[in-house]
Design a protein around this motif. Structure first.
Motif, PDB file in Angstrom:
ATOM      1  N   THR A 582      59.689  38.276  54.301  1.00 53.13           N
ATOM      2  CA  THR A 582      59.739  39.581  54.961  1.00 53.13           C
ATOM      3  C   THR A 582      58.855  39.635  56.192  1.00 53.13           C
ATOM      4  O   THR A 582      58.983  40.543  57.010  1.00 53.13           O
ATOM      5  N   GLY A 583      57.924  38.692  56.317  1.00 56.42           N
ATOM      6  CA  GLY A 583      56.930  38.763  57.381  1.00 56.42           C
ATOM      7  C   GLY A 583      55.656  39.448  56.929  1.00 56.42           C
ATOM      8  O   GLY A 583      54.679  39.497  57.682  1.00 56.42           O
ATOM      9  N   GLU A 584      55.658  39.969  55.703  1.00 54.13           N
ATOM     10  CA  GLU A 584      54.475  40.598  55.134  1.00 54.13           C
ATOM     11  C   GLU A 584      53.893  39.708  54.031  1.00 54.13           C
ATOM     12  O   GLU A 584      54.579  38.825  53.497  1.00 54.13           O
ATOM     13  N   PHE A 585      52.642  39.939  53.717  1.00 57.65           N
ATOM     14  CA  PHE A 585      51.973  39.205  52.654  1.00 57.65           C
ATOM     15  C   PHE A 585      51.462  40.186  51.601  1.00 57.65           C
ATOM     16  O   PHE A 585      51.280  41.377  51.893  1.00 57.65           O
ATOM     17  N   VAL A 586      51.261  39.679  50.404  1.00 54.57           N
ATOM     18  CA  VAL A 586      50.682  40.522  49.365  1.00 54.57           C
ATOM     19  C   VAL A 586      49.362  41.072  49.891  1.00 54.57           C
ATOM     20  O   VAL A 586      48.494  40.307  50.326  1.00 54.57           O
ATOM     21  N   PRO A 587      49.192  42.388  49.910  1.00 52.32           N
ATOM     22  CA  PRO A 587      47.948  42.945  50.470  1.00 52.32           C
ATOM     23  C   PRO A 587      46.731  42.469  49.685  1.00 52.32           C
ATOM     24  O   PRO A 587      46.789  42.319  48.463  1.00 52.32           O
ATOM     25  N   PHE A 588      45.641  42.214  50.399  1.00 54.98           N
ATOM     26  CA  PHE A 588      44.437  41.729  49.735  1.00 54.98           C
ATOM     27  C   PHE A 588      44.012  42.656  48.620  1.00 54.98           C
ATOM     28  O   PHE A 588      43.648  42.211  47.521  1.00 54.98           O
ATOM     29  N   ASP A 589      44.068  43.958  48.853  1.00 58.28           N
ATOM     30  CA  ASP A 589      43.650  44.911  47.827  1.00 58.28           C
ATOM     31  C   ASP A 589      44.598  44.928  46.636  1.00 58.28           C
ATOM     32  O   ASP A 589      44.255  45.448  45.569  1.00 58.28           O
ATOM     33  N   GLY A 590      45.790  44.375  46.805  1.00 57.37           N
ATOM     34  CA  GLY A 590      46.727  44.303  45.702  1.00 57.37           C
ATOM     35  C   GLY A 590      46.590  43.046  44.865  1.00 57.37           C
ATOM     36  O   GLY A 590      47.207  42.935  43.802  1.00 57.37           O
ATOM     37  N   LEU A 591      45.797  42.078  45.333  1.00 58.51           N
ATOM     38  CA  LEU A 591      45.568  40.862  44.559  1.00 58.51           C
ATOM     39  C   LEU A 591      44.642  41.163  43.377  1.00 58.51           C
ATOM     40  O   LEU A 591      43.741  42.012  43.485  1.00 58.51           O
ATOM     41  N   PRO A 592      44.838  40.502  42.254  1.00 57.30           N
ATOM     42  CA  PRO A 592      44.018  40.799  41.068  1.00 57.30           C
ATOM     43  C   PRO A 592      42.530  40.578  41.317  1.00 57.30           C
ATOM     44  O   PRO A 592      42.126  39.606  41.961  1.00 57.30           O
ATOM     45  N   SER A 593      41.735  41.492  40.821  1.00 60.20           N
ATOM     46  CA  SER A 593      40.279  41.368  40.891  1.00 60.20           C
ATOM     47  C   SER A 593      39.683  42.168  39.743  1.00 60.20           C
ATOM     48  O   SER A 593      40.321  43.074  39.196  1.00 60.20           O
ATOM     49  N   VAL A 594      38.457  41.821  39.382  1.00 57.93           N
ATOM     50  CA  VAL A 594      37.796  42.545  38.307  1.00 57.93           C
ATOM     51  C   VAL A 594      36.290  42.380  38.459  1.00 57.93           C
ATOM     52  O   VAL A 594      35.801  41.308  38.817  1.00 57.93           O
ATOM     53  N   LEU A 595      35.563  43.446  38.242  1.00 65.12           N
ATOM     54  CA  LEU A 595      34.100  43.435  38.244  1.00 65.12           C
ATOM     55  C   LEU A 595      33.625  43.840  36.864  1.00 65.12           C
ATOM     56  O   LEU A 595      34.069  44.854  36.310  1.00 65.12           O
ATOM     57  N   ASP A 596      32.736  43.023  36.298  1.00 68.77           N
ATOM     58  CA  ASP A 596      32.204  43.260  34.953  1.00 68.77           C
ATOM     59  C   ASP A 596      33.341  43.528  33.951  1.00 68.77           C
ATOM     60  O   ASP A 596      33.454  44.621  33.378  1.00 68.77           O
ATOM     61  N   PRO A 597      34.197  42.529  33.735  1.00 66.49           N
ATOM     62  CA  PRO A 597      35.374  42.732  32.882  1.00 66.49           C
ATOM     63  C   PRO A 597      35.012  42.968  31.434  1.00 66.49           C
ATOM     64  O   PRO A 597      33.917  42.608  30.978  1.00 66.49           O
TER      65      PRO A 597
END
Length: 919
Positions: A582-597
């Motif tokens: 599409t010319g777009e990439f998975v947004p950084f904020d949409g990539l999985p992340s977790v703090l103190d899981p």
């Protein structure tokens, strides 16, 4: 430049290197063919044994008087004072007993200058070869052996992308890159090649007339492209799937690519969901309004069938990648490429502070890929914000993996599918795109070949990317055999052709270098994530811990969003718009992340990143998670209170020991089948008896592990070699463990049958043959008595210098390679020493380093431990060339001093760089 004290033989006559600026380096001066070549053919009648004897005597006499001078001439000066041009104040370089440098300076410019200077002292030849590789100029040094690699790299255009990235970087990154380059060039200035590295002496003796060009910032950026390329995803799998479909049909080919089992292996992040393109770790259900996961319905299946059918002729190719695949495996490639990284919160550690472990699995070489270093500003300020130590790449400023005074981080490969192949339909210089024609862009590239004629190629590029089939025979056959839908209308007249192009996120100019230095400066979770938002390629898992007690995880890197017709598993028809990105990439904020899981533990060992309902498509080819599950089970066991340890916590020493765990997950699956076969008593059953009571560990001295792995290799050969082309023969890695695990449940699956015989073989028949063949193989290789077999005797670590250790003659290989060390572990063990079952047992990739960081308060960081696969030095006979290897083999580590007091206490040499008078 002057020196108050210097190692013997370190002085030399001036020889200023020529060169260019930040752009493409100018071609070095013309190379001369070795004058020795005329003596290769001996005069008729001369006994070769007499000739060799005379030469050997002369050589030995010469070596006695000159070898020490030649070898030591390029060793770095590590103590005293050196006056240099390019710094504003004095810089100290303190080296400990392992030669690891820790640098102290008052400004960013001086600090990075010194890192460049020290890197050139220890590893300039490696840096120089790498920049030639990334610019497609290896043939200038090594002749025709390197030509295929150069043509592929020129086609990919790594250096062109690096040049485009330079103006995108933040000012502070440009400052660091420029200062680093100045430090490298200050070391080179006036220094003949014999005082830079022994390899140049050897190349000069072979007739190479060469002086290195000045280092540039683009040289540093181009190396990051090579790193991203080696970790790019499943490009070869796309072709392999086609070959498999052609060889055994679609249904049976799918057996060779089993889906990730979420029941057997948890993903890295087991909580949270994406809401409006943002991953929220506390969300219980996703709310993305427009998920971008490609469908797997009839339209996509139809396109797959068309591609598979039309590329049937490719099955005649015995080996893929004859152009692209000839590039040096700087970081390793294949199923063994991965990493372990995990972090435990202070709630579960004996110190009450987080512990973070990492051990990237990369290609083995001498020297190894990492250079340990510490970079310390004497006073932290905006002008000098660095207080960091860890592992760097020679040629790149800053620390790639390690810790600063506040946080620690470790990488493992995300495994995202960031590359796609497209079959292009080309007519008279245009490529079909839907109902339109788009121009195919062209440029000329000339490769200079040492000892040969220059080679000029035309690099063609479509909207999808460079046409790689022009420099790769296998992909050229793919193009020729790709009529797909509409071939009759397209025809095959003059000016009409099929070609294969490559889309890859690494072609998108991005500020990844900003991320590296941003991590070095980060003081907490928010700054850590901000830095990683610039990290484009390669896509990575990053685990995190800080001195405030927090732990976390962040996925990072560009991951393409594909249109509905493409899931990246097979080459796509380039003229069909539904196959495009599409010319777009998975947004950084949409990539999985977790703090103190929840649970206080993060394990990132290349398994799936998030649960199956994660809305963005990252890949369909996750690692099956055997290492991740083993690490998790070891941690769970350590956190259960026992009579001997009522705390139920894990220590730094226990974390270090976990990195050495060599248990094979295949052992408990396959061994019952092996023991169930009845073999004649005596000779054949002797190996089988070793497996009774075996704990599935694979230490180097284990006879049971030797037999088991020999059986495994023979089992794969007997099961798959008869039907699959050689390019697809199993390497025995994690995917094949999953394949055979499922196959064992069906004793009459067609794969068990040997199509070359009239009989119909079953599972048990093949297993029996594998047991017998393994017995014969080990008898031939090692000993008649089974108890004398050792796994390490098969599974040896050979550290080869790149590329002389591969392409050089026997004498050159002997000079620079260090090998034949017995090693334990295996590709799916935590101690991931991979080997390729299609070719032998030799280690192909391994933990390139190991580190465990303690985030204790005060000077607690000084409790951390680290080890390198080889050593700091790139000089073949320096004491620090492979001085860490024995410790690495034994599972031992080195102290990792970080506070200034600890660094000074450990220092054995101090070199002071002082501004030259009048500079």
């Amino acid at each position: 430049m002057t020196a108050d004290s210097e190692r013997p033989g370190s002085a030399g006559s001036p020889s200023a290197p020529g060169g260019a600026g930040a752009g493409e380096p100018e071609a070095a001066s013309r190379r001369r063919r070795s004058p020795w070549a005329r003596f290769v053919a001996l005069p008729a009648g001369l006994r070769i044994t007499s000739y060799v004897a005379v030469v050997l005597v002369l050589v030995l006499v010469a070596l006695t008087t000159t070898s020490v001078v030649l070898v030591r001439r390029s060793f770095p000066q590590t103590s005293g004072t050196v006056e240099v041009t390019g710094i504003d104040g004095p810089v100290e370089v303190l080296r400990d007993a392992a030669g690891i440098p820790q640098v102290y300076a008052d400004s960013t410019e001086d600090l990075m200058f010194a890192q460049g200077y020290v890197s050139a002292q220890e590893r300039f030849y490696e840096m120089d070869v790498r920049r030639h590789a990334t610019a497609g100029r290896l043939a200038e040094l090594f002749g025709e052996d390197a030509l295929a690699s150069d043509l592929a790299v020129r086609t990919l255009g790594w250096r062109r992308v690096a040049e485009a990235e330079l103006p995108l970087l933040a000012p502070e990154t440009r400052v660091a890159l420029d200062a680093y380059a100045k430090g490298v060039n200050e070391y080179l200035d006036g220094r003949p090649t014999s005082r830079i590295s022994l390899e140049y002496v050897v190349l000069g003796a072979g007739g190479l007339d060469y002086s290195p060009e000045p280092w540039t910032s683009v040289d540093s950026l181009a190396w990051l492209k090579a790193m991203a390329w080696d970790l790019r995803g499943n490009m070869t799998d796309e072709i392999d799937r086609v070959l498999a479909i052609d060889a055994v049909g679609r249904e049976r080919a799918e057996e060779l690519y089993p889906a990730y089992d979420y029941r057997a292996s948890d993903p890295i992040v087991t909580q949270g969901a994406v809401i409006d393109d943002v991953f929220e770790q506390d969300a219980s259900a996703g709310g993305t309004r427009n998920p971008k996961r490609p469908p797997t319905g009839p339209a996509l299946d139809r396109d797959r069938r068309e591609v598979a059918t039309s590329l049937a002729a490719v099955s005649s190719v015995d080996s893929l990648g004859q152009g692209v695949g000839r590039m040096p495996a700087w970081l390793g490639e294949g199923d063994g490429l991965g990493s372990n990284a995990w972090v435990v919160s202070g709630d579960h550690t004996d110190s009450g502070a987080p512990l973070l472990a990492a051990d990237p699995h990369l290609g083995v070489s001498a020297p190894g890929p990492w250079l340990q270093v510490g970079l310390h500003c004497r006073s932290i300020s905006a002008a000098c914000p660095y207080d960091v130590a860890g592992y760097s790449f020679s040629g790149v400023p800053g620390v790639i993996v390690g810790h600063n005074a506040s946080i620690a981080w470790g990488f493992s490969n995300l495994g995202a599918d960031v590359s796609d192949l497209y079959v292009e339909r080309i007519t008279d210089g245009t490529a079909r795109r839907g109902r339109q024609e788009a121009a195919v862009r062209e440029r000329q590239e000339t490769v200079e070949v040492e000892g040969g004629d220059d080679v000029t190629i035309t690099v063609r590029t479509t909207d999808h990317g460079p046409i790689v089939s022009d420099v790769d025979e296998a992909l050229s056959l793919v193009a020729d055999a790709a009529p797909l839908k509409g071939r009759q209308r397209f025809g095959s007249g003059a000016g009409q052709e099929y070609a294969v192009s490559l889309s890859w996120t690494g072609f998108t100019p991005s500020p990844t270098a900003d991320a590296i230095l941003g991590l070095n400066r980060a003081g907490g979770w928010d700054a850590f994530r901000q830095a990683l938002s610039s990290f484009a390629a390669p896509a990575q898992n990053v685990v995190y811990a800080d001195r405030d007690g927090h732990i976390g995880y962040q996925a990072t890197g560009l991951a393409p969003i594909r249109k509905s017709g493409n899931d990246g598993r097979l080459p796509s028809a380039g003229w069909r718009a539904e196959n495009d990105w599409t010319g777009e990439f998975v947004p950084f904020d949409g990539l999985p992340s977790v703090l103190d899981p929840d649970g206080g533990v993060v394990v990132a060992a290349n398994q799936a990143v998030a649960e199956r309902d994660y809305p963005y498509f990252l890949t369909g080819d996750w690692d099956h998670g055997y290492r991740a599950e083993r690490i998790s089970s070891l941690l769970e066991a350590a956190l259960v209170p026992t009579d001997s340890d009522s705390s139920g916590t894990v220590s730094l020493e226990e974390m270090t020991a976990m990195q050495l765990d060599d248990r094979t997950p295949l052992g408990p699956v396959l061994t019952p089948y092996l023991l169930d076969v009845e073999l004649p008593s005596g000779y054949f059953s002797a190996g089988q008896r070793l497996l009774q009571g075996w704990d599935f560990g694979q230490p180097a001295g284990s006879a049971a592990a030797a037999y088991f792995n020999a059986v495994w290799r023979n089992l794969l050969e007997l099961t798959f070699h008869d039907e699959l082309p050689e390019a697809l023969w199993p390497d025995g890695g994690q995917r094949w463990v999953a394949v055979v695990t499922e196959l064992l449940e069906d004793p009459v699956d067609p794969y068990w049958d040997d199509v070359g015989t009239e009989d119909r073989e079953t599972r048990d028949m093949i297993i029996e043959r594998a047991l017998r063949d393994a017995r014969d193989e080990l008898t031939s290789r090692q000993a008649v008595r089974a108890v004398e077999w050792t796994w390490g005797g098969l599974h040896e670590l050979d550290l080869r210098s790149q590329p002389l250790g591969e392409w050089g003659n026997g004498a050159e290989r002997a000079l620079f390679n260090r090998g034949d060390r017995d090693v334990g572990g295996g590709p799916t063990s935590v101690n991931a020493t991979a080997w390729d079952a299609a070719s032998g047992y030799e280690v192909s990739t391994a933990p390139s380093m190991r580190m465990v960081v303690s985030l204790d308060g005060g000077d607690g960081l000084d409790r951390s431990r680290w080890i390198n696969l080889t050593g700091v030095s790139g000089h073949a006979f320096d004491a620090h060339y492979t001085d860490q290897t024995e410790r690495w083999l034994d599972g031992r580590t080195l102290p990792w001093p970080f506070s200034e007091d600890a660094v000074r206490d450990a220092a054995q040499d101090t070199l002071v760089l002082r501004p030259a008078s009048g500079s």
